[in-house]
Enzyme design. Structure first.
Site, mmCIF file in Angstrom:
data_model
loop_
_atom_site.group_PDB
_atom_site.id
_atom_site.type_symbol
_atom_site.label_atom_id
_atom_site.label_comp_id
_atom_site.label_asym_id
_atom_site.label_seq_id
_atom_site.Cartn_x
_atom_site.Cartn_y
_atom_site.Cartn_z
ATOM 1 N N ASP A 1 -10.598 -4.469 -0.694
ATOM 2 C CA ASP A 1 -9.475 -4.119 0.174
ATOM 3 C C ASP A 1 -9.999 -3.261 1.327
ATOM 4 O OD1 ASP A 1 -6.317 -2.335 -0.482
ATOM 5 O OD2 ASP A 1 -7.308 -2.907 1.375
ATOM 6 N N ASP B 1 0.848 -1.201 0.000
ATOM 7 C CA ASP B 1 0.000 0.000 0.000
ATOM 8 C C ASP B 1 0.880 1.246 0.000
ATOM 9 O OD1 ASP B 1 -2.037 -1.923 1.998
ATOM 10 O OD2 ASP B 1 -2.759 -0.929 0.189
HETATM 11 C C1 DX5 Z 1 -6.121 1.141 3.357
HETATM 12 C C2 DX5 Z 1 -5.327 -0.085 3.027
HETATM 13 C C3 DX5 Z 1 -5.836 -1.242 3.885
HETATM 14 C C4 DX5 Z 1 -4.984 -2.472 3.841
HETATM 15 C C5 DX5 Z 1 -5.770 -3.660 4.352
HETATM 16 O O1 DX5 Z 1 -5.717 2.202 2.548
HETATM 17 O O2 DX5 Z 1 -5.427 -0.372 1.629
HETATM 18 O O3 DX5 Z 1 -7.151 -1.511 3.446
HETATM 19 O O4 DX5 Z 1 -4.491 -2.725 2.637
HETATM 20 O O5 DX5 Z 1 -5.910 -3.413 5.701
HETATM 21 P P1 DX5 Z 1 -6.858 -4.277 6.626
HETATM 22 O O6 DX5 Z 1 -6.944 -5.670 6.059
HETATM 23 O O7 DX5 Z 1 -6.196 -4.231 7.965
HETATM 24 O O8 DX5 Z 1 -8.187 -3.576 6.598
#
Ligand code: DX5
Length: 234
Positions: A185, A45
């Site tokens: 996501d 990310d």
């Molecule tokens: C937010 C990120 C998160 C991450 C996943 O910008 O993109 O969504 O990748 O995080 P979790 O699985 O902890 O929600």
């Protein structure tokens, strides 16, 4: 050995994509160990502190991540100017680069640039951005990412209001006849992953739910077995 730039094409079976945003970077290689047995690829990310109120990783970390796992690398650019970062993340070994439709750039040009470098191209939408703003680019993408949290931080709760948008996107992809991954996501865990997959998602990004566990790979492999395949109409 499959080249690490290789990203598989969708085949109706869901894949789990670890997001290292929540991983312990002091022992990344250990944290990722075994995930290649059941994950499609790994996601980084990338955040610039402008498009989202957080700062994360650059191309050097992407190169280190690539060396730490056999999984192919997906760079999710949560940045205002993705056009500035396509080449650096391609050079760091990414197999897929995803840009946000809401970014301050010529999106079709970004998508064409990504593909011209031999990578797969992804397009992401924030939760409140209408699906129509991505569907007009469907011919230029290999992956559509529907954020199920406001981008910027891991550990947030899944926005269940996204489920109809996921189902509509699945119907549109099925209708196009094109091999496009439907990725979600944000807040994906053992409870929300089956819901998202049943709605039509086939690429499930998971961060905190995975790396909060003592054995991420065992958890991911076990969860994957419980996920439904993709049907064209949720
Ligand atoms: C937010 C990120 C998160 C991450 C996943 O910008 O993109 O969504 O990748 O995080 P979790 O699985 O902890 O929600």
């Amino acid at each position: 050995m499959t080249p690490k730039r290789y990203l598989p094409s969708p085949d109706g079976r869901p894949v789990i994509v670890p997001s290292v945003l929540s991983a312990d970077f002091s022992c990344l290689k250990t944290g990722l160990r075994g995930l290649e047995k059941c994950s499609g690829w790994v996601q980084l990310d990338v955040m610039d502190g402008h498009f989202v109120p957080n700062l994360s990783f650059g191309p050097h970390v992407a190169s280190c991540l690539k060396a730490a796992t056999p999984l192919a690398l997906d760079a999710h650019l949560m940045v205002m100017r993705p056009d500035l970062f396509i080449r650096p993340f391609a050079d760091s070994g990414a197999a897929l680069i995803t840009v946000h439709e809401e970014a301050d750039a010529d999106i079709p040009a970004c998508l064409r640039k990504i593909r011209s470098l031999g990578l797969k191209a992804g397009l992401a939408l924030r939760p409140r951005t209408p699906l129509s703003r991505a569907l007009k680019h469907l011919g230029l993408i290999d992956l559509l990412l529907l954020m199920t949290v406001e981008p910027g931080f891991g550990g947030q709760s899944f926005l269940r209001g996204s489920l109809p948008k996921i189902a509509a996107a699945r119907r549109a992809i099925a209708g196009s006849g094109r091999p496009v991954w439907l990725q979600v996501d944000g807040g994906i865990n053992e409870r929300t992953a089956p819901e998202a997959a049943a709605a039509g998602a086939d690429s499930l990004v998971m961060g905190s739910a995975l790396f909060s566990r003592p054995a991420p790979a065992a958890f991911a492999c076990s969860l994957l077995k419980k996920l439904p395949g993709v049907s064209d109409h949720a």
